[in-house]
Design a protein around this motif. Structure first.
Motif, mmCIF file in Angstrom:
data_model
loop_
_atom_site.group_PDB
_atom_site.id
_atom_site.type_symbol
_atom_site.label_atom_id
_atom_site.label_comp_id
_atom_site.label_asym_id
_atom_site.label_seq_id
_atom_site.Cartn_x
_atom_site.Cartn_y
_atom_site.Cartn_z
ATOM 1 N N ARG A 690 0.852 -1.193 0.000
ATOM 2 C CA ARG A 690 0.000 0.000 0.000
ATOM 3 C C ARG A 690 0.889 1.245 0.000
ATOM 4 O O ARG A 690 1.942 1.266 0.610
ATOM 5 C CB ARG A 690 -0.927 0.032 1.221
ATOM 6 C CG ARG A 690 -2.009 -1.036 1.164
ATOM 7 C CD ARG A 690 -2.933 -0.975 2.361
ATOM 8 N NE ARG A 690 -3.763 0.226 2.380
ATOM 9 C CZ ARG A 690 -4.827 0.423 1.604
ATOM 10 N NH1 ARG A 690 -5.169 -0.489 0.718
ATOM 11 N NH2 ARG A 690 -5.540 1.520 1.687
ATOM 12 N N LYS A 691 0.448 2.281 -0.730
ATOM 13 C CA LYS A 691 1.223 3.523 -0.790
ATOM 14 C C LYS A 691 0.268 4.720 -0.751
ATOM 15 O O LYS A 691 -0.924 4.589 -1.048
ATOM 16 C CB LYS A 691 2.089 3.572 -2.049
ATOM 17 C CG LYS A 691 1.310 3.606 -3.355
ATOM 18 C CD LYS A 691 2.218 3.833 -4.549
ATOM 19 C CE LYS A 691 2.268 5.277 -4.917
ATOM 20 N NZ LYS A 691 2.908 5.544 -6.208
ATOM 21 N N HIS A 692 0.821 5.862 -0.389
ATOM 22 C CA HIS A 692 0.046 7.108 -0.376
ATOM 23 C C HIS A 692 0.344 7.844 -1.674
ATOM 24 O O HIS A 692 1.501 8.100 -2.006
ATOM 25 C CB HIS A 692 0.443 7.968 0.824
ATOM 26 C CG HIS A 692 -0.526 9.075 1.106
ATOM 27 N ND1 HIS A 692 -0.494 10.272 0.425
ATOM 28 C CD2 HIS A 692 -1.575 9.156 1.968
ATOM 29 C CE1 HIS A 692 -1.469 11.043 0.866
ATOM 30 N NE2 HIS A 692 -2.142 10.394 1.798
ATOM 31 N N ASP A 693 -0.698 8.162 -2.446
ATOM 32 C CA ASP A 693 -0.472 8.769 -3.764
ATOM 33 C C ASP A 693 -0.759 10.270 -3.786
ATOM 34 O O ASP A 693 -1.006 10.854 -4.833
ATOM 35 C CB ASP A 693 -1.329 8.065 -4.825
ATOM 36 C CG ASP A 693 -2.825 8.180 -4.552
ATOM 37 O OD1 ASP A 693 -3.197 8.756 -3.506
ATOM 38 O OD2 ASP A 693 -3.623 7.713 -5.379
ATOM 39 N N LEU A 701 -0.628 -0.319 -8.043
ATOM 40 C CA LEU A 701 -1.224 -0.673 -9.342
ATOM 41 C C LEU A 701 -0.347 -1.739 -10.002
ATOM 42 O O LEU A 701 0.861 -1.799 -9.733
ATOM 43 C CB LEU A 701 -1.307 0.560 -10.236
ATOM 44 C CG LEU A 701 -2.183 1.707 -9.715
ATOM 45 C CD1 LEU A 701 -2.026 2.928 -10.598
ATOM 46 C CD2 LEU A 701 -3.638 1.281 -9.663
ATOM 47 N N PRO A 702 -0.911 -2.571 -10.881
ATOM 48 C CA PRO A 702 -0.095 -3.614 -11.532
ATOM 49 C C PRO A 702 1.151 -3.047 -12.209
ATOM 50 O O PRO A 702 2.238 -3.614 -12.112
ATOM 51 C CB PRO A 702 -1.054 -4.223 -12.552
ATOM 52 C CG PRO A 702 -2.415 -3.970 -12.000
ATOM 53 C CD PRO A 702 -2.334 -2.677 -11.262
ATOM 54 N N GLY A 703 1.004 -1.895 -12.879
ATOM 55 C CA GLY A 703 2.148 -1.282 -13.568
ATOM 56 C C GLY A 703 3.257 -0.886 -12.613
ATOM 57 O O GLY A 703 4.450 -1.085 -12.894
ATOM 58 N N GLU A 704 2.864 -0.319 -11.455
ATOM 59 C CA GLU A 704 3.853 0.097 -10.447
ATOM 60 C C GLU A 704 4.565 -1.128 -9.871
ATOM 61 O O GLU A 704 5.793 -1.122 -9.698
ATOM 62 C CB GLU A 704 3.157 0.873 -9.323
ATOM 63 C CG GLU A 704 2.577 2.203 -9.779
ATOM 64 C CD GLU A 704 1.651 2.832 -8.738
ATOM 65 O OE1 GLU A 704 1.470 4.055 -8.787
ATOM 66 O OE2 GLU A 704 1.098 2.098 -7.885
ATOM 67 N N TYR A 705 3.780 -2.172 -9.584
ATOM 68 C CA TYR A 705 4.356 -3.397 -9.009
ATOM 69 C C TYR A 705 5.343 -4.037 -9.979
ATOM 70 O O TYR A 705 6.470 -4.401 -9.602
ATOM 71 C CB TYR A 705 3.235 -4.381 -8.665
ATOM 72 C CG TYR A 705 3.729 -5.700 -8.104
ATOM 73 C CD1 TYR A 705 4.134 -5.792 -6.773
ATOM 74 C CD2 TYR A 705 3.812 -6.839 -8.899
ATOM 75 C CE1 TYR A 705 4.608 -7.001 -6.246
ATOM 76 C CE2 TYR A 705 4.282 -8.040 -8.397
ATOM 77 C CZ TYR A 705 4.676 -8.121 -7.066
ATOM 78 O OH TYR A 705 5.150 -9.300 -6.561
ATOM 79 N N ASP A 736 -6.461 -8.933 -3.841
ATOM 80 C CA ASP A 736 -5.549 -7.796 -4.048
ATOM 81 C C ASP A 736 -4.233 -8.247 -4.676
ATOM 82 O O ASP A 736 -3.710 -7.613 -5.590
ATOM 83 C CB ASP A 736 -5.268 -7.087 -2.715
ATOM 84 C CG ASP A 736 -6.500 -6.399 -2.151
ATOM 85 O OD1 ASP A 736 -7.463 -6.207 -2.924
ATOM 86 O OD2 ASP A 736 -6.505 -6.061 -0.950
ATOM 87 N N LEU A 737 -3.710 -9.368 -4.165
ATOM 88 C CA LEU A 737 -2.444 -9.880 -4.686
ATOM 89 C C LEU A 737 -2.586 -10.318 -6.142
ATOM 90 O O LEU A 737 -1.709 -10.071 -6.971
ATOM 91 C CB LEU A 737 -1.966 -11.074 -3.840
ATOM 92 C CG LEU A 737 -1.527 -10.756 -2.413
ATOM 93 C CD1 LEU A 737 -1.306 -12.037 -1.625
ATOM 94 C CD2 LEU A 737 -0.243 -9.925 -2.418
ATOM 95 N N HIS A 738 -3.711 -10.957 -6.453
ATOM 96 C CA HIS A 738 -3.949 -11.442 -7.826
ATOM 97 C C HIS A 738 -3.994 -10.275 -8.808
ATOM 98 O O HIS A 738 -3.368 -10.299 -9.872
ATOM 99 C CB HIS A 738 -5.260 -12.243 -7.858
ATOM 100 C CG HIS A 738 -5.511 -12.900 -9.175
ATOM 101 N ND1 HIS A 738 -6.112 -12.226 -10.227
ATOM 102 C CD2 HIS A 738 -5.219 -14.142 -9.631
ATOM 103 C CE1 HIS A 738 -6.185 -13.042 -11.271
ATOM 104 N NE2 HIS A 738 -5.654 -14.211 -10.938
ATOM 105 N N VAL A 739 -4.745 -9.216 -8.434
ATOM 106 C CA VAL A 739 -4.866 -8.036 -9.316
ATOM 107 C C VAL A 739 -3.509 -7.383 -9.507
ATOM 108 O O VAL A 739 -3.129 -7.001 -10.619
ATOM 109 C CB VAL A 739 -5.883 -7.030 -8.719
ATOM 110 C CG1 VAL A 739 -5.818 -5.695 -9.447
ATOM 111 C CG2 VAL A 739 -7.292 -7.604 -8.792
#
Length: 1248
Positions: A690-693, A701-705, A736-739
């Motif tokens: 989790r992050k503060h945006d 988000l998947p792209g960030e991960y 959450d992990l799957h997404v």
């Protein structure tokens, strides 16, 4: 020339004589008497004078620096300088102010040579084209280069070069009238007062006699009979005309026809075949052309070395297929979009482009989103290619190099300012293109892509994105060139994703595989992690559940987890590790908590120590003892590093270099470390998912991960990369992990927005329009203008082929009737929608309700509702309807071809013969009226019976009792009220009291009454004429819609553009005709907060302040964080802050008045004054260690803000120069010099 004898010189004659200079035809006037024994002056002894000789250096310096007013300011306030001016007694030459450049020659001399021998035969004068072009009036590349001082960055008075894809306006387009243009009568109604002036000139001649009526011109009269004469051609003549050979097109030259000896016309078939041959290569029409071309990278590229036998650059390793495909495209000078996985080797493509440009003796620009990445690339490319330059906000190294590395903002500025670098440019490489999604800076990428000239090819490098083809299609369409899309299929080093639940020596091996290297999600591993975590929860929590399960852990718990994990990983030799932590404070705390951990050997310690000391040696003595430097030295010796924006830039570079050498074993970093820096690790650990945006906490988000997890796995060293997610408080939710792991990466989205700088830069160039920029933005990429244009042409053709309307006699009001019916239909639809969305309407449309149905099959037919669908949107109804016996499947014969005839003809349908029935699904729009009647029906029995009788073997069975009863009942109702049944009124019966419903209900009644008064409905040809009108109006409606879509009016940002223009006009940056004024030209010079800075400049808000106070005040433009420490400042600065806030409030309120959504409070709130004291003390010479104590802002942030402040001061200095305020300009220079010192402006380790 004959010698002329002159009389001897008398006493009254002046001592002048004329001397012929050689054979040049020129003469020289000698004004001093010559003694008989003195020879002629030496300068006249050669035809063109003696060659120039070097002037005495002392004389030249004296002339240039003491007597030339252009070099030294005359109005400097310094008393010593004024005294010096008096002593020097230099002459002021006023004429030098009137100097202007000579007008360019319109012709030149060309040599005529013998084609065989090359001997010079003659000279001829040739006219030169485009001699008037310059950087101040033309977008063309044909214009001559500007002054050398402006060649790099250009000038804000220069025109940019014409952007690729934007065609230059041709003579035909100029001649073509727009829709708003009118024919000008050059005799009457001409303006005599110029715009902006109060009075003009009276051109009327009082003595002029009245114009006599023009005589009749017989030729013009005869021309009107042309149509009549043509129409009386005999049929035989027409037939003969058809058989004639095709006419030769009119031309001024026989050569145009390709005719050599005799005028012959090739037969039509031959012409056709030759035409076909010509057109074959261009079979794909412009409208259907695909600009983005995906390249197949699955099959090997076998002919690579055949295609490129002598490559411009060679690598010591074999290239991957995607790299080979990209290199092949670059050799063909094509543009490419390379979307590859992290660490796949995208840089190879950039390297080849740089090598190609060096081979071609052209230039390449490499742009990156962040300055740190620019510095790293400079070091990498410098060692590879040598001839590399760097341009960032504060650094300019080797600007004449063939490869220039810069930030995207600098390239944008160069494009707008018409930099001469653009002429030689072959490639622009955009690294980390997915940064276009950045809300603040993404617009810069779009501006640069739109503004690049046609001769520049584009290379886009990005992480894998789902819509790379769509993005490339947009670029290809606006640049009118193909973009080859090359994507990698998989990572070169596969990743394994684990959950880690360990927190002590006993549990240190609790690492569970969740996603294997092939991409399979393993539920077994997830549930094993859940069970392992459960075992350690207290019995109380197991029995009763934790009421407030905290999402955060204490420092001691964090320390235990990190110590356990890092010991486990170092045992398994899985270092180096990058630990992504989404909080700068937590990064520091985690690193400090590992005081007992030592991960380096004595040899590594020595290497780290020597490198650290060597790097820090360039700092001043006091700066070397900064707390952050001492702390980091201790951590690095033990193999632990910290990397985030709060760390000093020089320390970040030390950490990056040590990490790339493998000497930093554990690096606690924030997300910025994953942006483009090619520093892979063996293992990546996520402290949290989790992050503060900026607005709130959310999952990655998947792209960030993928971007961060992609740092795991070093190519050539590791078989797989390891990604570990810590489960400190509990195991994360499986969904959450799957997404996050398997979801699609974030698509590239347009962040295009209008800025005042963009608007002003485009308005100052007449040939470029802001609407063109908006139309070409990625946000408007859905606009397929070419397809629309094709459709518009078709519709116009269809419209012209329709028979003309004949609205005469009874049909004179048919057009008005059509518009009334259209309005009636829309009103009825709005009412129906309101009824269905209301509770009372839904109750009324229940089973058994009798309704009036109008659609393609039925006209004013009664039906009874049997079933209502449960959908809240697009609700449907199954109803039993009456129909004619034997015509159950036929379309009903309407009394009128108009689909809206039921609005005035309320007569119900009554079968002429026997009455039959059908069960049909109805949409809401099919129900034109809800009657007050209901029938008792048994829906299931009716539907079952009807469906049964649709089967072939039961088709002849009689209808069931329930159907017969309902049908007879509806027939009885229709016969009892043939003129129409009373319908439920939305207002009175259904109790819908909203204003819109009441208004629509009243309008509906008025319009229905109006329809009965039209004359056209009584005309015998009404049906036919109405059908023609309806067809015409339908086509016209489609045409109007398409014309709107291709016009500027449909641009989503157009309203905001008008609002911003209104703001600029109110502040006098542009005039009423949108011409840029002085304030606007100043604002063009400023890259951010241009309105506020320009207003402060013109209000002299900075003049009363000292240089260090000006710097402190302007820090509010670059500092964006909130601080807890209140700065202590003097009265002058306090007054300055109040002045800034009052100007900002005035601008914010004006923007709000002009319709811009941002409130005045939000506009003022973006200026933060937390660093004013820090900057003031720094500019006055206070050491960095002391200013760090004045604020709670981290050292790295302070350094970055002061560096950005220097750029702002430079911009203000340039703006002051434009205004003519030399005092403010010199003050800004002094402020800039005061802050450019010590650790803040230490040169990057990458550039030295």
């Amino acid at each position: 020339m004959e010698k002329i004898e002159l009389s001897p010189v008398g006493p009254a004659d002046l001592p002048m004589s004329l001397l012929e200079m050689g054979c040049s035809g020129r003469f020289e006037l000698l004004t001093h008497p010559l003694r008989k024994d003195q020879p002629l002056p030496p300068q006249s002894t050669l035809p063109y004078g003696l060659p120039p000789t070097s002037v005495d250096l002392q004389t030249e310096v004296e002339t240039r620096f003491l007597r030339d007013p252009a070099w030294l300011p005359l109005h400097d306030t310094d008393a010593a300088f004024q005294k010096f001016l008096k002593v020097s007694k230099r002459d002021i030459c006023v004429d030098s102010l009137l100097h202007c450049c000579p007008s360019p020659l319109h012709s030149g001399i060309s040599v005529i040579r013998d084609p065989t021998t090359g001997m010079l035969l003659d000279f001829t004068e040739v006219s030169l084209e485009d001699t008037e072009l310059s950087a101040k009036n033309s977008l063309s590349l044909q214009r001559p280069p500007g002054s050398p001082s402006e060649s790099l960055y250009g000038s804000n008075t220069n025109y940019p070069f014409l952007p690729g894809g934007m065609e230059e306006i041709t003579l035909e387009q100029i001649k073509k009238k727009s829709t708003r243009e009118e024919d000008i009568d050059f005799e009457n109604g001409l303006l005599t007062v110029p715009p902006g002036l109060k009075a003009g000139i009276n051109f009327s001649d009082k003595n002029d006699a009245k114009m006599t009526k023009a005589e009749v011109n017989l030729l013009s009269l005869l021309s009107t009979f042309g149509d009549i004469i043509d129409s009386q051609l005999e049929p035989e003549e027409k037939e003969n005309a058809k058989e004639d050979a095709p006419k030769i097109p009119r031309t001024n030259s026989l050569e145009d026809l390709g005719i050599e000896d005799s005028v012959t016309v090739s037969p039509p078939s031959a012409l056709a075949t030759s035409e076909d041959r010509k057109s074959k290569p261009e079979e794909v029409p412009e409208e259907t052309k695909k600009w983005a071309i995906p390249v197949d990278v699955t099959s090997p590229c076998e002919d690579f070395y055949k295609c490129i036998p002598n490559p411009a650059f060679k690598w010591p390793f074999e290239l991957d297929v995607f790299q080979k495909q990209a290199v092949l495209r670059l050799e063909q000078h094509e543009s490419v979009f390379v979307a590859a996985h992290t660490s796949a080797g995208k840089t190879v493509v950039a390297e080849y482009a740089i090598a190609l440009s060096q081979k071609h003796m052209t230039r390449t620009i490499y742009t990156s989103p962040i300055k740190a990445l620019s510095n790293q690339k400079f070091r990498d490319f410098k060692s590879t290619f040598g001839d590399v330059g760097l341009l960032t906000g504060d650094v300019q190294l080797n600007p004449g190099a063939s490869c220039l590395i810069m930030t995207t903002e600098i390239l944008r500025s160069m494009l707008y300012n018409g930099s001469e670098v653009i002429r030689d440019l072959e490639w622009v490489i955009f690294d980390e293109v997915h940064y276009i999604n950045d809300a603040e800076r993404g617009v810069v990428w779009e501006e640069v892509l739109i503004m690049l000239p046609d001769h520049v090819s584009i290379i886009l490098l990005s992480a894998t994105v789902p819509n790379s083809v769509e993005f490339s299609e947009w670029i290809g369409r606006i640049k009118k060139k193909h973009i080859y899309v090359i994507s990698t299929v998989k990572r070169p080093v596969p990743l394994e994703h684990y959950l880690y639940t360990g927190n002590s020596t006993k549990t240190k091996k609790e690492m569970f595989l969740l996603l294997d290297a092939t991409g399979n999600l393993l539920n077994k591993g997830y549930y094993a992690a859940v069970d392992a975590k459960k075992e350690r929860t207290s019995k109380h929590a197991q029995s009763f559940g934790t009421k407030n399960a905290s999402q955060s852990t204490s420092a001691s718990q964090d320390r235990a987890v990190w110590l356990t994990l890092l010991h486990f990983l170092s045992e398994r030799q899985q270092t180096p590790v990058v630990a992504f932590t989404f909080s700068r404070t937590r990064c520091d705390d985690n690193a400090r908590s590992l005081a007992s951990m030592d991960l380096t050997s004595s040899v590594e310690k020595a290497e780290i120590h020597s490198f650290f000391q060597k790097s820090v040696s360039r700092l001043r003595g006091a700066d070397r003892q900064l707390p952050q430097i001492l702390l980091m030295r201790d951590l690095l010796k033990r193999g632990i590093g910290v990397h985030h924006s709060g760390i000093l830039p020089i320390l970040k570079e030390v950490i990056e270099m040590l990490f790339s050498r493998g000497l930093v074993k554990v690096l606690f970093a924030t997300e910025t470390f994953a942006m483009g820096v090619n520093m892979p690790a063996r293992t990546v650990v996520f402290d949290s998912i989790r992050k503060h945006d900026g607005t709130g906490f959310r999952n990655l988000l998947p792209g960030e991960y993928i971007q961060m997890a992609g740092r795991a796995g070093r190519r050539g060293l590791d078989a797989t990369g390891t990604v570990i997610i810590l489960c400190k408080t509990g195991v994360h939710d499986m969904g959450d992990l799957h997404v996050m792991m398997l979801g699609k990466p974030t698509i590239l989205q347009s962040q295009f927005r209008l800025t005042y700088t963009m608007i002003l830069n485009l308005l100052r160039v007449e040939a470029l329009r802001v609407t063109d920029m908006m139309r070409r933005s990625f946000s408007e990429s859905h606009r397929d203008t070419q397809a629309h244009d094709k459709q518009i042409t078709k519709l116009k053709l269809a419209l012209s082929s329709l028979p003309p309307l004949n609205p005469e006699g009874q049909l004179s009001d048919i057009l008005h009737y059509y518009h009334t019916v259209t309005e009636l239909r829309l009103t009825a639809q709005n009412l129906q929608r309101a009824v269905l969305e209301s509770m009372s309407g839904l109750k009324a449309l229940s089973v058994g309700r009798v309704v009036v149905v109008n659609n393609k099959q039925h006209f004013n037919t009664l039906g009874v509702i049997l079933q209502v669908s449960k959908e809240s949107v697009n609700r449907t109804f199954i109803a039993l309807l009456m129909c004619e016996k034997g015509k159950e499947e036929d379309v009903c014969e309407r009394p009128n071809t108009s689909t809206s005839s039921h609005f005035y003809n309320t007569a119900l349908f009554i079968p002429e013969g026997a009455c039959s029935h059908k069960v049909q699904k109805l949409k809401l729009e099919d129900i034109s009226g809800i009657t007050a009647k209901t029938l008792k029906v048994i829906p299931d029995r009716i539907i079952d019976n009807y469906n049964k009788r649709q089967q072939p073997r039961f088709r002849l069975d009689p209808p069931g009792q329930a159907i017969s009863t309902a049908t007879q009942e509806m027939l009885r109702l229709a016969e009892a009220s043939p003129g129409g049944l009373a319908t439920l009124d939305p207002v009175n019966d259904l109790q819908l009291k909203s204003l819109d419903v009441v208004e629509d209900s009243m309008r509906l009644r008025v319009l229905q009454d109006c329809l009965r008064n039209f004359k056209c409905i009584h005309s015998p040809s009404f049906s036919k004429q109405y059908a023609h009108l309806q067809e015409r109006m339908t086509i016209q409606g489609e045409l109007d819609q398409l014309l709107f879509l291709v016009s500027d009016q449909s641009l989503s940002l157009l309203p905001e553009y008008h609002q911003r223009i209104k703001v600029l006009q109110s502040l006098q940056y542009v005039d009423a005709s949108s011409a840029v004024q002085l304030k606007g030209r100043v604002a063009c010079q400023i890259s951010s907060h241009e309105l506020l800075l320009t207003e402060l400049l013109f209000e002299n808000a900075l003049s009363p302040l000292a240089p260090e106070e000006s710097a402190a005040l302007l820090s509010c433009l670059v500092f964006t964080q909130k601080t807890q420490v209140e700065p202590h400042i003097n009265n002058a600065l306090q007054e300055g802050i109040e002045r800034v806030l009052s100007v900002a409030k005035r601008i914010g309120e004006l923007q709000r008045e002009c319709g811009i959504a941002q409130t005045a409070e939000e506009f003022v709130g973006q200026f933060k004054f937390g660093l004013t004291e820090v900057v003031y003390c720094w500019a006055r010479g206070m050491p960095f260690a002391e200013i760090a104590q004045l604020t709670d802002v981290q050292e790295g942030t302070v350094v970055r803000c002061i560096q950005r402040l220097d750029e702002v001061l430079k911009e203000v200095r340039q703006a002051a120069r434009i205004v003519g305020d030399s005092v403010l300009g010199s003050k800004m220079e002094k402020a800039s010099l005061a802050i450019r010192r010590d650790i803040v402006f230490t040169a990057s380790l990458y550039t030295h």
